[in-house]
Design a protein around this motif. Structure first.
Motif, PDB file in Angstrom:
ATOM      1  N   ILE A 182      29.200  -1.770  24.786  1.00 53.30           N
ATOM      2  CA  ILE A 182      28.502  -0.441  24.266  1.00 53.30           C
ATOM      3  C   ILE A 182      27.243  -0.793  23.516  1.00 53.30           C
ATOM      4  N   ARG A 183      27.157  -1.864  22.930  1.00 54.74           N
ATOM      5  CA  ARG A 183      26.130  -2.145  22.053  1.00 54.74           C
ATOM      6  C   ARG A 183      24.930  -2.821  22.822  1.00 54.74           C
ATOM      7  N   TYR A 184      25.213  -3.954  23.802  1.00 53.07           N
ATOM      8  CA  TYR A 184      24.152  -4.672  24.351  1.00 53.07           C
ATOM      9  C   TYR A 184      23.937  -4.017  25.838  1.00 53.07           C
ATOM     10  N   VAL A 185      24.830  -3.088  26.392  1.00 46.97           N
ATOM     11  CA  VAL A 185      24.482  -2.762  27.658  1.00 46.97           C
ATOM     12  C   VAL A 185      24.382  -1.168  27.844  1.00 46.97           C
ATOM     13  N   ASP A 186      25.337  -0.469  27.292  1.00 46.07           N
ATOM     14  CA  ASP A 186      25.165   0.997  27.325  1.00 46.07           C
ATOM     15  C   ASP A 186      24.261   1.690  26.342  1.00 46.07           C
ATOM     16  N   ILE A 187      24.016   1.208  25.170  1.00 47.45           N
ATOM     17  CA  ILE A 187      22.982   1.769  24.401  1.00 47.45           C
ATOM     18  C   ILE A 187      21.481   1.565  25.029  1.00 47.45           C
ATOM     19  N   PRO A 188      21.021   0.154  25.013  1.00 48.05           N
ATOM     20  CA  PRO A 188      19.839   0.151  25.882  1.00 48.05           C
ATOM     21  C   PRO A 188      19.686   0.797  26.974  1.00 48.05           C
ATOM     22  N   ALA A 189      20.440   1.362  27.865  1.00 47.89           N
ATOM     23  CA  ALA A 189      20.438   2.017  29.077  1.00 47.89           C
ATOM     24  C   ALA A 189      20.161   3.445  28.809  1.00 47.89           C
ATOM     25  N   ILE A 190      20.538   4.016  27.822  1.00 41.42           N
ATOM     26  CA  ILE A 190      20.238   5.289  27.293  1.00 41.42           C
ATOM     27  C   ILE A 190      19.280   5.746  26.624  1.00 41.42           C
ATOM     28  N   LEU A 191      18.585   4.560  25.783  1.00 40.34           N
ATOM     29  CA  LEU A 191      17.687   4.825  24.716  1.00 40.34           C
ATOM     30  C   LEU A 191      16.358   5.640  25.262  1.00 40.34           C
ATOM     31  N   PRO A 192      16.126   5.272  26.428  1.00 31.60           N
ATOM     32  CA  PRO A 192      14.701   6.249  26.905  1.00 31.60           C
ATOM     33  C   PRO A 192      15.142   7.548  27.073  1.00 31.60           C
ATOM     34  N   THR A 193      16.422   7.837  27.587  1.00 32.22           N
ATOM     35  CA  THR A 193      16.693   9.344  27.566  1.00 32.22           C
ATOM     36  C   THR A 193      16.963   9.864  26.111  1.00 32.22           C
ATOM     37  N   CYS A 194      17.360   9.200  25.056  1.00 31.76           N
ATOM     38  CA  CYS A 194      17.824   9.666  23.828  1.00 31.76           C
ATOM     39  C   CYS A 194      16.208   9.938  23.384  1.00 31.76           C
ATOM     40  N   GLY A 195      15.380   9.269  23.427  1.00 30.97           N
ATOM     41  CA  GLY A 195      14.001   9.423  23.037  1.00 30.97           C
ATOM     42  C   GLY A 195      13.351  10.638  23.316  1.00 30.97           C
ATOM     43  N   ILE A 196      13.550  11.017  24.693  1.00 27.35           N
ATOM     44  CA  ILE A 196      13.123  12.233  25.200  1.00 27.35           C
ATOM     45  C   ILE A 196      13.670  13.274  24.883  1.00 27.35           C
ATOM     46  N   LEU A 197      15.148  13.492  24.801  1.00 27.95           N
ATOM     47  CA  LEU A 197      15.634  14.559  24.149  1.00 27.95           C
ATOM     48  C   LEU A 197      15.589  15.057  22.839  1.00 27.95           C
ATOM     49  N   LEU A 198      15.370  13.821  22.186  1.00 31.07           N
ATOM     50  CA  LEU A 198      15.037  13.802  20.675  1.00 31.07           C
ATOM     51  C   LEU A 198      13.722  14.556  20.529  1.00 31.07           C
ATOM     52  N   ILE A 199      12.751  14.247  21.278  1.00 30.11           N
ATOM     53  CA  ILE A 199      11.193  14.965  21.186  1.00 30.11           C
ATOM     54  C   ILE A 199      11.435  16.200  21.557  1.00 30.11           C
ATOM     55  N   LEU A 200      12.300  16.591  22.567  1.00 29.11           N
ATOM     56  CA  LEU A 200      12.317  17.909  22.996  1.00 29.11           C
ATOM     57  C   LEU A 200      13.092  18.962  21.778  1.00 29.11           C
TER      58      LEU A 200
END
Length: 333
Positions: free
Chosen positions: A239-257
């Motif tokens: 989760i820490r080294y594979v999953d979280i880095p994979a969804i970070l760009p999506t998290c950033g876009i949704l947080l901005i919105l």
């Protein structure tokens, strides 16, 4: 001198580059960018007219329901008289904005709105990520589909039904939860309004909001998981080294919105949860605009408050986008 240098660069850019055989190759990109504007538009439409045809209904919908009503914003700067129309009232400038800023309710409205909005934003942003990471760790496909379906089904429940469930569950002495909270109705406590709103919002929308994160996790290369397991990584390490880095760009876009609606607390649920006892902690900008505009018929005053709310939300959106662009090179514009 500067113009001469620019002319030199343009000449160099337009000069064809020789290939290995010594034949000059024209720079088609440069030529296409410097064609006359009508020619570029005609070329673009000839290539992508199908996409534009498909987008025409959406463009018409946005223009009709998002931009045409903006004509009424001028009510915030006029002494509105219904018989004279939108432009018939006297121009008063920022009179109603000043009236709102000097109102004794201004500070309580802003505090209540920010408290409810920020709590919903933080919990509503973190909870779907955690849920998506947990669902992604489920091995069986049937079990995974069942859990995902159960978690996002509350999203389709009507707001009226949700508030009715809240009242039933929290009813003193008879509710499933209220019987453990004593003889007083917790919905009458102004300090408890915001936590109740946060928890119920997360419960209702957490599963639905996690779908986009599950879609991002589904695109992760399985070889990354296999390589991590061969290196001895456990579930938490995956989760820490594979999953979280994979969804970070999506998290950033949704947080901005989501930052664009910091003060945009949903009207329906707040209004339905309000009562005479919790009004001091539940009155937010959206409900105040409704009461001033449609109940008290103070159209100019309510328009000014709504415009103030929109401008603040837009400022938050621009600031969040700029910060995210500098910090992680992730932005929506």
């Amino acid at each position: 001198m500067a113009s001469a240098i620019k002319g030199t660069h343009r000449a160099e850019a337009a000069t064809p580059a020789p290939n290995k055989a010594g034949v000059d190759i024209p720079d088609n990109d440069y030529i296409a960018r410097h064609r006359p504007l009508p020619t570029r538009i005609a070329t673009h439409m000839s290539r992508y007219w199908q996409l534009w045809a498909m987008s025409i209904p959406a463009i018409f919908f946005v223009v009709l329901f998002a931009y045409v009503p903006m004509y009424g914003i001028q009510l915030a700067f006029r002494e509105f008289v219904p018989g004279k129309g939108l432009t018939g009232g006297k121009w008063v400038g920022f009179k109603y904005f000043t009236k709102f800023f000097e109102s004794p309710q201004f500070s309580s409205l802003i505090i209540n709105t920010v408290r409810v909005s920020l709590g919903t934003l933080v919990l509503g942003f973190i909870a779907p990520i955690i849920l998506a990471l947990l669902i992604n760790q489920i091995g069986g496909k049937k079990t995974k589909s069942f859990v995902q379906t159960v978690t996002y089904m509350p999203h389709f429940i009507s707001t009226v039904v949700i508030v009715s469930m809240i009242n039933i569950f929290l009813a003193p002495n008879s509710g499933m939860i209220g019987r453990f909270l004593g003889p007083t109705n917790i919905l009458g406590n102004p300090d408890a309004f915001a936590p109740i709103y946060w928890i119920t919002e997360v419960w209702q929308h957490c599963g639905w909001n996690s779908i986009i994160y599950l879609a991002a996790l589904a695109g992760v290369d399985t070889s990354l998981y296999e390589a991590a397991k061969m290196d001895g990584a456990g579930r938490l390490q995956l989760i820490r080294y594979v999953d979280i880095p994979a969804i970070l760009p999506t998290c950033g876009i949704l947080l901005i919105l989501n930052m664009g609606g910091v003060l945009g607390v949903g009207f329906e649920k707040v209004y339905l949860m309000q009562n005479s006892l919790n009004l001091s902690g539940s009155e937010v900008l959206s409900t105040f605009v409704y009461k001033m505009g449609l109940v008290s018929n103070q159209y100019s005053y309510s328009t000014a408050i709504g415009l103030f709310n929109t401008v603040i939300n837009f400022a938050f959106l621009i600031a969040a986008n700029a910060i995210a662009k500098r910090a992680s090179n992730t932005s929506i514009f």
